[in-house]
Design a protein around this motif. Structure first.
Motif, PDB file in Angstrom:
ATOM      1  N   LEU A 412       0.867  -1.191   0.000  1.00 23.70           N
ATOM      2  CA  LEU A 412       0.000   0.000   0.000  1.00 23.70           C
ATOM      3  C   LEU A 412       0.896   1.231   0.000  1.00 23.70           C
ATOM      4  N   ARG A 413       0.629   2.156  -0.927  1.00 23.54           N
ATOM      5  CA  ARG A 413       1.378   3.425  -0.952  1.00 23.54           C
ATOM      6  C   ARG A 413       0.391   4.570  -0.974  1.00 23.54           C
ATOM      7  N   PHE A 414       0.723   5.649  -0.287  1.00 17.65           N
ATOM      8  CA  PHE A 414      -0.130   6.838  -0.327  1.00 17.65           C
ATOM      9  C   PHE A 414       0.716   8.047   0.040  1.00 17.65           C
ATOM     10  N   LYS A 451       6.515  19.588   7.621  1.00 19.99           N
ATOM     11  CA  LYS A 451       5.157  20.156   7.530  1.00 19.99           C
ATOM     12  C   LYS A 451       4.849  20.640   6.130  1.00 19.99           C
ATOM     13  N   GLY A 452       3.645  20.351   5.695  1.00 16.04           N
ATOM     14  CA  GLY A 452       3.178  20.888   4.427  1.00 16.04           C
ATOM     15  C   GLY A 452       3.839  20.284   3.208  1.00 16.04           C
ATOM     16  N   VAL A 453       4.563  19.155   3.368  1.00 17.22           N
ATOM     17  CA  VAL A 453       5.178  18.503   2.202  1.00 17.22           C
ATOM     18  C   VAL A 453       4.458  17.182   1.965  1.00 17.22           C
ATOM     19  N   TRP A 454       4.080  16.905   0.707  1.00 13.97           N
ATOM     20  CA  TRP A 454       3.470  15.607   0.399  1.00 13.97           C
ATOM     21  C   TRP A 454       4.536  14.528   0.570  1.00 13.97           C
ATOM     22  N   THR A 455       4.333  13.647   1.549  1.00 12.93           N
ATOM     23  CA  THR A 455       5.317  12.619   1.880  1.00 12.93           C
ATOM     24  C   THR A 455       4.729  11.250   1.563  1.00 12.93           C
ATOM     25  N   GLN A 456       5.542  10.377   0.959  1.00 12.67           N
ATOM     26  CA  GLN A 456       5.030   9.049   0.607  1.00 12.67           C
ATOM     27  C   GLN A 456       5.207   8.078   1.766  1.00 12.67           C
ATOM     28  N   ALA A 457       4.170   7.267   2.009  1.00 12.05           N
ATOM     29  CA  ALA A 457       4.299   6.173   2.978  1.00 12.05           C
ATOM     30  C   ALA A 457       4.074   4.878   2.217  1.00 12.05           C
ATOM     31  N   GLU A 458       4.796   3.820   2.600  1.00 12.59           N
ATOM     32  CA  GLU A 458       4.528   2.514   1.979  1.00 12.59           C
ATOM     33  C   GLU A 458       4.521   1.434   3.039  1.00 12.59           C
ATOM     34  N   ILE A 459       3.543   0.530   2.928  1.00 11.03           N
ATOM     35  CA  ILE A 459       3.337  -0.498   3.948  1.00 11.03           C
ATOM     36  C   ILE A 459       3.057  -1.817   3.244  1.00 11.03           C
TER      37      ILE A 459
END
Length: 685
Positions: A412-414, A451-459
């Motif tokens: 899952l990535r978002f 703060k305020g930066v689109w950061t990617q998470a992956e699980i």
């Protein structure tokens, strides 16, 4: 007569080298239509040793060998027998052998496989080629790396119709199947020679003759209770599902357990078949439904309990893309795209539980210099939690995804961004919700992020039962509450680590490792720099990259340049194709003194550079998406040109460049624009 015919067939198989399929070559007296690229190192053909090789006796980086044009509407398997020999161990940049697929109509070659492990003898690689209606070429590239005395040899390339996990064990490379060595019990090749005392069985299954071959394992040398022998298939390289079948014979005096497993890249075993009958004196057919949505190995395992165990023999492994029992019909493989969303049109297959109240809202921010827009394009929609303050102290927003099948490995990535929180940890969490018994398991939560930066998470996750992914944004007290933004949710099959190991998309550059297919026209003051994090000057440039939020991008540092100075980033020569091509990229033009960013097309043999796209002046505090549709039937280059503006606040950046064959699916309204959008800072809910 029948036996005679069988012997003829066997002789034909042994002389099979004479009847090579297109694209196959044993390098005996010719290179079978393979050609080398004279711009690079030469390959040497050694007819007496039946191989072709390249080594470091010439100065140069690499050697390139391309096949004649091939065409195959059915699934086929490429087997490559090769060896890499080096003298020094563990160099940072070792010699490697790469195999690419060059498809008609594509400007880029697709990397299918790459190896750098040196060995004392030949190795085999097996690669599945999915059926396609396009003509293609196989391209081999030997990179010499930093080794002063390396050589790369290719002994045989064989392209056969069918799947790489199929095997009749009639050839000495055994289709890339390997025995996992064990001091006491191992899989051996049986048959092929009547005087071979090891040949337990009178006849193999393929040819039904003493000359044929099969694999077998017996218990003669078993020393311990539960000794195990494993025969491991080549890894599947493309998603496949259907029926796996094989023939086996089993003779036992005491209990033998014969099991077939699937093993994925993270090492999970899944049992798919086990012998039920005690004995099969003749070849018995076994069939089992088989799903490999991501790379898998098939493992044939035999466990013995004593030296008087008996034996198991195996032959003719084959695969069909239709499931074994027709009663079940065609199960449609799960499509992970149904669990992704960029929120441009709606919530896709996500929904909210209304007893919580509307925790998440779909919002859009017009381009402005204060508040960032969405991650997808910079001017589209994303989700924001806690947009309308309620009278309750704090709030909770739960966003549920669609039901996912159990027993599959997912990645899952978002992307998320946080604004205005005092305490960040726990403001956004991801839960897995198992449907049958109401279990919620937290699999991720935010710790801290810029703060305020689109950061990617992956699980990565895998659950035995069907489940849902739930995004929860939660804030205890009104005073702590900031804003949580969510965008570009995607789901893929296989673990995230396995997905990362997959070879990069051709024609894509994220600047994470290097500058990919781009080079600078001239380095120096007017040049592009690769950077991560914010640029040094305040009120200009991005805070983070577009790919992950914490990775690299390319930018011009305005404080090192003078007004009107140019910096060029030029692609290498790309293959011309007939038909439209689509170029997507992200650009960042924030800063009161921002200059120009232009994209040009330069065709081989032409002096002029054709302008394709331009932006002038400050555009937004967000990364914005640029789309360009173009065509070129000759080889060409793409050039990104940035011109410094009137002040130091003129840091222009680019990231995530992607070349795709075919027309763009969306159209950008303006290709050439100047000045600033009128509507500043409006937020639509």
């Amino acid at each position: 007569a029948v036996t005679g015919a069988r012997f003829v067939l066997a002789a034909l198989r042994l002389a099979g080298a004479a009847l090579l399929s297109p694209g196959s070559c044993a390098f005996e007296d010719s290179a079978c239509g393979y050609e080398w690229d004279y711009a690079h190192l030469p390959w040497a053909l050694h007819g007496e040793g039946h191989y072709i090789s390249v080594d470091t006796s010439y100065e140069g980086e690499k050697a390139v060998l391309s096949s004649p044009e091939l065409y195959s509407e059915e699934w086929s398997c490429v087997r490559l027998i090769y060896q890499i020999a080096t003298t020094s161990e563990a160099l940072p940049d070792p010699a490697r052998l790469n195999l690419y697929l060059r498809q008609e109509g594509e400007s880029f070659d697709r990397l299918l496989w790459s190896a750098k492990e040196p060995s004392d003898s030949w190795l085999i690689a097996s690669l599945d080629l999915m059926n396609s209606t396009k003509k293609y070429k196989i391209v081999l590239e030997g990179e010499m790396g930093q080794d002063k005395s390396a050589s790369i040899a290719v002994f045989e390339i064989k392209i056969t119709p069918g799947y790489c996990i199929e095997c009749d064990f009639e050839e000495n490379h055994l289709c890339g199947f390997v025995n996992r060595w064990n001091p006491n019990v191992n899989w051996f090749v049986g048959g092929g020679n009547i005087r071979n005392s090891q040949s337990i069985l009178p006849k193999d299954h393929t040819l039904n003759s003493e000359l044929g071959h099969y694999m077998y394992v017996d218990s003669v040398y078993v020393k311990h209770f539960q000794e195990v022998a494993q025969l491991i298939s080549p890894k599947t390289m493309a998603p496949m599902s259907g029926c796996l079948s094989f023939y086996y014979q089993l003779k036992q005096e005491s209990s033998i357990v014969f099991t077939v497993y699937l093993r994925d890249t993270s090492g999970f075993y899944e049992e798919i078949w086990k012998t039920d009958s005690a004995l099969s004196a003749d070849w018995a057919l076994a069939e089992v439904d088989f799903d490999a949505p991501y790379p898998m190995e098939v493992i044939f395992e035999v466990a013995f309990n004593s030296a008087k165990g008996g034996y198991v023999a195996l032959d003719d492994i084959s695969f069909s893309p239709v499931y074994c029992s027709n009663q079940t019909g065609m199960r449609t493989p799960f499509n992970p795209a149904v669990a992704g969303c960029n929120f441009e049109e709606d919530l896709c297959n996500f929904y909210q539980d209304h007893k919580d109240g509307p925790g998440w809202s779909r919002v859009k921010v017009k381009r402005n210099v204060y508040r960032a827009g969405d991650h997808t394009t910079g001017f589209g929609y994303y989700l924001l939690a806690n947009t309308k303050f309620t009278s309750q102290p704090g709030y909770v927003g739960r966003l549920y995804g669609p039901t996912l099948p159990g027993n599959l490995q997912f990645c899952l990535r978002f992307y998320y961004a946080l604004y205005g929180f005092f305490k960040m940890s726990g403001t956004l969490a991801v839960y897995i919700f198992e449907e049958n018994h109401v279990v919620q398991e937290k699999i991720w939560s935010v710790l801290d992020s810029p703060k305020g930066v689109w950061t990617q998470a992956e699980i990565s996750f895998k659950k035995p039962m069907p489940c849902k992914v739930v995004f929860v944004s939660w804030c205890k007290s009104f005073w702590d509450c900031g804003l949580v933004a969510l965008d570009d949710v995607s789901l893929s099959l296989g673990s995230c680590q396995a997905v990362d190991l997959l070879l990069p998309n051709p024609g894509e550059c994220t600047f994470e490792k290097d500058e990919c297919m781009f080079t600078q026209k001239k380095r120096g003051r007017g040049s592009w720099h690769r950077r991560r994090g914010p640029t040094p000057t305040s009120y200009t440039g991005p805070k983070g990259d577009h790919t992950t939020g914490v990775g690299y991008y390319m930018y011009i540092e305005a404080s090192n340049m003078v007004y009107g100075q140019r910096a060029y980033l030029v692609s290498r020569s790309l293959r011309g194709t007939s038909g439209k091509q689509c170029l997507t990229f992200f650009y960042h033009m924030y800063g009161a003194g921002t200059g120009l960013l232009s994209v040009y097309l330069k065709k081989e043999g032409d002096e002029e550079e054709i302008p394709l796209w331009r932006r002038t002046g400050e555009q937004s505090i967000s990364w914005l998406r640029g789309l360009i549709e173009y065509e070129s039937d000759r080889n060409y280059q793409i050039i990104f040109e940035a011109i410094r503006g009137v002040s130091m606040r003129s840091d222009t950046a680019i990231d995530d460049i992607l070349f795709q064959a075919g027309p763009c699916l969306e159209v950008e309204e303006i290709q050439f624009s100047s000045g600033y959008p009128d509507s500043l800072n409006e937020i639509e809910y």
